[in-house]
Design an enzyme around this catalytic site. Structure first.
Site, PDB file in Angstrom:
ATOM      1  N   ILE A 101      37.145  47.481  41.685  1.00 56.78           N
ATOM      2  CA  ILE A 101      37.288  48.676  40.842  1.00 56.78           C
ATOM      3  C   ILE A 101      37.139  49.952  41.651  1.00 56.78           C
ATOM      4  O   ILE A 101      37.032  51.039  41.100  1.00 56.78           O
ATOM      5  CB  ILE A 101      36.223  48.663  39.709  1.00 56.78           C
ATOM      6  CG1 ILE A 101      34.805  48.581  40.299  1.00 56.78           C
ATOM      7  CG2 ILE A 101      36.460  47.490  38.754  1.00 56.78           C
ATOM      8  CD1 ILE A 101      33.704  48.742  39.254  1.00 56.78           C
TER       9      ILE A 101
ATOM     10  N   HIS B  86      40.057  44.488  36.664  1.00 55.78           N
ATOM     11  CA  HIS B  86      38.771  44.878  36.089  1.00 55.78           C
ATOM     12  C   HIS B  86      38.635  46.386  35.922  1.00 55.78           C
ATOM     13  O   HIS B  86      37.535  46.903  35.770  1.00 55.78           O
ATOM     14  CB  HIS B  86      37.625  44.312  36.938  1.00 55.78           C
ATOM     15  CG  HIS B  86      37.559  42.803  36.895  1.00 55.78           C
ATOM     16  ND1 HIS B  86      36.887  42.063  37.830  1.00 55.78           N
ATOM     17  CD2 HIS B  86      38.090  41.922  36.021  1.00 55.78           C
ATOM     18  CE1 HIS B  86      37.014  40.765  37.530  1.00 55.78           C
ATOM     19  NE2 HIS B  86      37.740  40.659  36.445  1.00 55.78           N
TER      20      HIS B  86
ATOM     21  N   CYS C 200      36.448  60.172  27.517  1.00 59.46           N
ATOM     22  CA  CYS C 200      35.502  60.523  26.463  1.00 59.46           C
ATOM     23  C   CYS C 200      35.730  59.596  25.276  1.00 59.46           C
ATOM     24  O   CYS C 200      36.858  59.430  24.818  1.00 59.46           O
ATOM     25  CB  CYS C 200      35.724  61.980  26.048  1.00 59.46           C
ATOM     26  SG  CYS C 200      34.826  62.434  24.543  1.00 59.46           S
TER      27      CYS C 200
ATOM     28  N   THR D  15      38.288  35.894  47.958  1.00 59.10           N
ATOM     29  CA  THR D  15      37.729  35.400  46.696  1.00 59.10           C
ATOM     30  C   THR D  15      37.569  33.889  46.767  1.00 59.10           C
ATOM     31  O   THR D  15      38.395  33.197  47.360  1.00 59.10           O
ATOM     32  CB  THR D  15      38.627  35.763  45.483  1.00 59.10           C
ATOM     33  OG1 THR D  15      38.166  35.036  44.344  1.00 59.10           O
ATOM     34  CG2 THR D  15      40.085  35.430  45.729  1.00 59.10           C
TER      35      THR D  15
HETATM   36 ZN   LIG Z   1      35.523  64.674  24.406  1.00 58.66          ZN
END
Ligand SMILES: [Zn+2]
Length: 243
Positions: A105, A121, A129, A194
């Site tokens: 990530i 991921h 938000c 991996t």
């Molecule tokens: Zn907001």
């Protein structure tokens, strides 16, 4: 081993349709520690195991504690791409690599220049938000000081959530679909860094239909017998040999 490296180089040279699937081992060679590792200080600092902290329920109920862990353990802004990231970006530029599929990530593939990246991921670089859906970059989340340490939207004051797949959450259908299509269409599939024990890696490999499956991993994996070429060496050593 030299013979295997030569075979690897030969496979790369002859293909214009390569897909790379990478795990945590790709990033640890950039110095990024595995967030699951618990050093001696861990139990003094955190009352919960990482898998619990990075879960959806924990994020919703203990947002402040989630962010204490997240900001300390998952901030990858200071890290740089390594030779594997860079070579993959070069090979994409040269028209040979068609896609990179990653479980990481940290965004280091993009930082190295890769364009077609499927981040199974999610990414620390996308944040939004939860109230008004305004997007924020990683800098906003990691480098601002917020009251209570919880990143808040500068427009509506809502809590910001990283676009990272937490435990209990499903993977993004579009990302998984794109990854599957890339694997199905691939002539060469290289899997690196991996052990293939983590979902969904093991499941995705089943979609590969070619006869050039390359596994690069420090240790043997249970998939070695499926592969056409197994190289038990650090990724950086192998990719450092290309060109
Ligand atoms: Zn907001």
């Amino acid at each position: 081993m030299d013979e295997k490296i030569n075979e690897f180089k030969d496979i790369i040279e002859k293909s214009n349709n390569i897909v790379f699937f990478g795990g945590a081992g790709v990033s640890t060679e950039s110095g990024i520690p595995d967030f699951r590792s618990k050093d001696g200080l861990y139990n003094q600092k955190y009352d919960y195991p990482p898998e619990e902290i990075l879960s959806h329920t924990f994020f919703m109920n203990n947002t402040k504690e989630f962010y204490r862990f997240y900001k300390e353990k998952l901030n990858a802004l200071e890290y740089e791409p390594n030779i594997t990231h860079k070579k993959l970006a070069e090979l994409e530029e040269a028209g040979k690599v068609k896609a990179v599929i990653t479980q990481n990530i940290d965004g280091l593939h993009q930082k190295a220049g890769s364009k077609n990246v499927f981040e199974l991921h999610g990414s620390i670089h996308r944040n939004y938000c939860m109230k008004c859906h305004k997007c924020f970059d990683a800098k906003y989340v990691f480098e601002n000081d917020f009251e209570d340490n919880i990143p808040l939207c500068d427009k509506c004051g809502g809590v910001i959530k990283p676009d990272v797949v937490l435990y209990e959450e499903g993977l993004d259908d579009n990302v998984v679909g794109g990854a599957i299509k890339a694997i199905m269409d691939a002539d060469v599939l290289i899997i690196g860094g991996t052990s293939l024990t983590v979902y969904p890696a093991s499941g995705l490999i089943r979609y590969y239909r070619g006869d050039k499956l390359v596994l690069i991993n420090r240790d043997a994996t249970s998939f070695d017998s499926m592969a056409n070429l197994v190289i038990n060496m650090p990724l950086g050593k192998v990719f450092g040999e290309i060109y």
